[in-house]
Every structure is written in C-alpha cells, then in structure tokens.
Design an enzyme around this catalytic site. Structure first.
Site, PDB file in Angstrom:
ATOM      1  N   HIS A 100       1.260  -1.337   0.401  1.00  0.00           N
ATOM      2  CA  HIS A 100      -0.001   0.275  -0.105  1.00  0.00           C
ATOM      3  C   HIS A 100       0.678   1.808  -0.224  1.00  0.00           C
ATOM      4  O   HIS A 100       2.407   1.561   0.906  1.00  0.00           O
ATOM      5  CB  HIS A 100      -0.476  -0.062   1.314  1.00  0.00           C
ATOM      6  CG  HIS A 100      -1.428  -1.292   1.319  1.00  0.00           C
ATOM      7  ND1 HIS A 100      -1.334  -2.274   2.052  1.00  0.00           N
ATOM      8  CD2 HIS A 100      -2.372  -1.158   1.478  1.00  0.00           C
ATOM      9  CE1 HIS A 100      -2.982  -2.656   2.771  1.00  0.00           C
ATOM     10  NE2 HIS A 100      -3.316  -2.533   1.924  1.00  0.00           N
ATOM     11  N   ASP A 103       2.316   1.958   3.530  1.00  0.00           N
ATOM     12  CA  ASP A 103       3.178   1.258   3.863  1.00  0.00           C
ATOM     13  C   ASP A 103       4.755   1.553   3.675  1.00  0.00           C
ATOM     14  O   ASP A 103       5.151   1.063   4.550  1.00  0.00           O
ATOM     15  CB  ASP A 103       3.104  -0.277   3.428  1.00  0.00           C
ATOM     16  CG  ASP A 103       1.470  -1.086   3.367  1.00  0.00           C
ATOM     17  OD1 ASP A 103       1.000  -0.965   4.542  1.00  0.00           O
ATOM     18  OD2 ASP A 103       1.744  -1.595   2.396  1.00  0.00           O
TER      19      ASP A 103
HETATM   20  C1  XLS Z   1      -7.757  -6.715   4.422  1.00  0.00           C
HETATM   21  C2  XLS Z   1      -6.993  -6.677   2.633  1.00  0.00           C
HETATM   22  C3  XLS Z   1      -5.737  -6.139   2.705  1.00  0.00           C
HETATM   23  C4  XLS Z   1      -5.754  -6.268   0.788  1.00  0.00           C
HETATM   24  C5  XLS Z   1      -5.089  -5.058   0.796  1.00  0.00           C
HETATM   25  O1  XLS Z   1      -8.621  -7.344   4.886  1.00  0.00           O
HETATM   26  O2  XLS Z   1      -6.872  -8.413   2.749  1.00  0.00           O
HETATM   27  O3  XLS Z   1      -4.525  -6.077   3.560  1.00  0.00           O
HETATM   28  O4  XLS Z   1      -5.322  -7.342   0.625  1.00  0.00           O
HETATM   29  O5  XLS Z   1      -5.467  -3.359   0.978  1.00  0.00           O
END
Ligand code: XLS
Ligand code: NI
Ligand code: NI
Length: 438
Positions: A100, A103
C-alpha cells in the site's frame, strides 16, 4: 550490520528435515506438471504485515520490533524497511512484493509531501529491484486507515474525500507502473455501511464504479497493461462490505462494464468470512474467467474475523492448487497477506512463518497435481453428467432445442425417473485422503 545475520539462506532439505530454517516441500526448481514450482507459485511478501505490523491489537501495543535500526515515522525508517524487506525476500527466494502507498512511507499532512516521499522511496526500491531481480506483484492505496475515510473512500458521502481517494489511487498507480507491478488492487476497505438508516447504497456503489473507471482510464493512459483486481471481503471493518464475495464482485464489475479490465484477488480468510470455502470463491472466479491473484492466508473458523494467519491447512491448500491448476495458473501470484501471531515476535518467527506458508502451498501443489493425474475425481464428475451427452433428451436440453411442453410430454411417458446416481462424497473424500497420506 547485515540484517537477519543469524538467518541462513533458506534451502530445500526434504520432508524429513528437522531444520526449522529449511523448506520441507518447497523445492523451487522441481518440475510439477511440466512447470517449475517457482513458476506455479509466484510468492509475494506483503509489505504491511511483514515490515510494518508489530502485533498491536485492541488490547495492547506491539510485541515485535520492526524499527530495523531506524526511528519510526522517518524516511530513514522507510529505507530501512526496504533494506530489510529485500534481505528477507532474498533469503527465502521470494520474487515479488505487494504494497500500500502508506506502507512504504509515513503519510505527511500535505498530499504533495506524501507524494514526494513516494517518489523518493520508489527510486530506492527500483535500485534494489534492479540489483536483486525482485519484482512488484501489485500495488494499492490504503483508503481505510486515515480518519478521513471513516465513511469510505469511493463510497464516501463527501466529495472532497472522494477526490482525495482519487488522488491516492492516481499516485499509487504511478508508483505501481514505475515499479513494473503486474496488478493493481482495490480492496474495499470501508466501502460498505454500518446501517442502511444513513446510507444510499445505489449512490455509493455507482460512485465506487466511477472511481474504478477513472483508475482504468488513468492506468491505461500511463501504460499500465496489467490487471486491476477487486479483493472481495464480506465484512470487517464495515458491518457490510459491498464486495461481499466473488459472485457479488463479478456482478458489480459486469454491471458497470469493468469486467474487461478487472479480475479478482481472492483471499482465503475473506472467503471463509463470507460463509464460503476458499475453494468456492476460487471456483466462482475461475469459471467466470476472473481468477487473477490470491491473498494466501487462513482464518480461524472459530473466530469471526480476518485473523490473517499463515496457511497451514494442507487440505485447503490442495483444494486451492487444484483450482489454480485447472484454471491454467494465475495472472498474478500468491501474496502472503498474513502475519505472525502476536506472541511470535522474533525475526526467526518471520522466516518460519513464510517457510510454513510456502511449504503448505508447495505440498498443496504436489497433492493437487497427483489428484489430477490420478483422474478419479475428473472421471467421476464427467460420468455424473453423462446423461446430457448420451441420451437423446439430454442432448436436446443441452442444445437449447427442448421446450417445457416437450419435456413435459416426455416426463408423462417416463414413469418415475430413476434416482440420479450416488454422489459418492465419502468415496471421493477417501480418494483425497489416499493421495494426501498414502
Ligand atoms: C484486508 C485486506 C487487505 C488487502 C489490501 O483485509 O486483506 O490487506 O489485501 O488492501
Ligand atoms: Ni488481502
Ligand atoms: Ni484480509
């Protein structure tokens, strides 16, 4: 100082190995059904869990130290995470990562400054990628953590929040393209509702589609040729999330004409939260030509939330790999959207978690290939529907020539139809056990 200095490069040692820092089943070069394991299983590291999450939960602060020698919230820390991430992936032979925007860098109060930081870190990432050959599987924008997104992003009631979300998507797409990412993910973070008393569902869904259309138009305009993905999830953080499951997301994509540009990123733990098996959502995606990528994790069926555990259940991994092999592989990969438990807070735990996940999927691949080569399941399914191919009436139904009146006349002369034949569930489950443990 070398990061993870006390951790060796992880090697395949075979099923009997008792070395905790070795693979028992993942043998990257081993050929299964004509393809190397590493090609069947393009594994990815999730930046957020592995390099950012410290084990914080609602009841207490983190247990794991993810500072990697730098102060949190600084660009030094952002770079230290890149160094740690690449050292980590290299030791495990992981070839992809997912991220993200936030991140990668700490978000600033000013969007321009956040974007500048993203430019800086992506330059650094690119260098590392060129040095190591590690690639980007997909990128995404975090449109759920910041308080501005409390009512959603694309589904927000505020046009300003919508615009801010659009700006984040634009920049996350820029960075994904810059890093050569294969995909771009929309996980509908807070795209949903808590109560219908305050929500215009139709309006919100149309707006989400508007945002996605803009993303497609912009992405294609800057040379993004990969897939966009929706990652379905039924609930959490919202009570109801619009991308509930694979079937719902497929209907949404078709309704808004997004189905040519989008596929699905199926997460195991999300499928089970929706009351399905992981295999079910994979199958629904695959038969609609939309199986794109996988968030490889597992939930705890006794808990009602996204526990994001590293996959351990070999039955489920086998069923997953059976679907993936039948679908002819993924256009994306296997992203470990998984975190070590709060009490597993050491660097060694991070490695052992990935070893577990990679071995579980490797074993799933080996066993799924054996199931397919064995052929009993395929044979049974083919025979189960044979009456449509082998009888006159069956052929007529399939060809679309049969009418209700004709079938009714046929049925009147039939007497009572024979029972349709045993479903043989227990027999087939026994076949699976024979292959898994025989
Ligand atoms: C949350 C999601 C998230 C996505 C990416 O539950 O799994 O981690 O994979 O935004
Ligand atoms: Ni996910
Ligand atoms: Ni999730």
């Amino acid at each position: 100082m070398e990061l993870f200095a006390n951790i060796p490069t992880i090697q395949y040692e075979g099923a009997k190995s008792k070395n905790p820092l070795a693979f028992r089943f993942y043998d990257a070069e081993r050929v299964i059904l004509g393809k190397k394991m590493k090609e069947h299983l393009p594994f990815a590291m999730a930046w957020w869990h592995n390099l950012c999450a410290t084990g914080t939960d609602m009841f207490g602060r983190g247990t794991a130290d993810k500072s990697f020698g730098a102060a949190e919230g600084t660009m030094e820390h952002a770079k230290a995470k890149v160094d740690a991430g690449f050292a980590f992936m290299q030791k495990l032979g992981i070839e992809y990562f997912c991220f993200h925007d936030v991140d990668l860098v700490p978000e600033a109060d000013d969007l321009k400054e956040t974007n500048r930081r993203l430019d800086e870190i992506s330059d650094y990432l690119l260098q590392k990628m060129q040095q190591t050959g590690i690639k980007c599987l997909w990128g995404t924008a975090n449109m759920f953590s910041n308080p501005r997104y409390c009512n959603g992003a694309g589904s927000s009631n505020s046009a300003d929040v919508f615009a801010f979300a659009a700006a984040q998507v634009k920049k996350a797409l820029d960075i994904t393209v810059k890093l050569g990412g294969k995909g771009y993910v929309f996980w509908g973070g807070r795209e949903g509702y808590e109560t219908l008393l305050n929500t215009d569902v139709k309006f919100e869904q149309e707006n989400i589609a508007r945002l996605m259309k803009m993303a497609v138009a912009y992405g294609r305009s800057i040379g993004f040729t990969g897939d966009f993905y929706i990652e379905p999830k039924p609930k959490e953080p919202m009570k109801h999330q619009y991308d509930f499951d694979a079937a719902t997301a497929i209907g949404f994509l078709r309704q808004y004409g997004l189905d040519k540009d989008f596929k699905l990123n199926i997460e195991a733990n999300h499928a089970t939260l929706a009351g399905h098996t992981f295999q079910h959502d994979l199958r629904i995606s695959a038969i609609n030509g939309m199986l794109g990528s996988i968030d490889a994790n597992q939930g705890d069926l006794l808990l009602g939330w996204d526990t994001d555990e590293f996959p351990f259940d070999v039955y489920t991994a086998t069923a997953c790999m059976y679907e993936v092999l039948k679908a002819g592989g993924l256009t994306g990969g296997f992203n470990f959207d998984a975190k070590t438990r709060r009490a597993s807070y050491t660097a060694e735990d991070m490695f052992e978690a990935f070893i577990l996940g990679m071995d579980t999927f490797a074993l799933g691949l080996i066993k799924a290939a054996e199931l397919i080569e064995d052929g009993r399941i395929d044979d049974f399914i083919a025979k189960r529907y044979a009456s449509y191919r082998e009888t006159e009436i069956g052929k007529k139904i399939l060809s679309g020539e049969a009418t209700l009146a004709e079938l009714s006349a046929y049925a009147e002369n039939m007497g009572a139809p024979e029972l349709p034949g045993s479903g043989k569930q227990e027999n087939l489950q026994s076949v699976v056990n024979g292959i898994l443990f025989g």
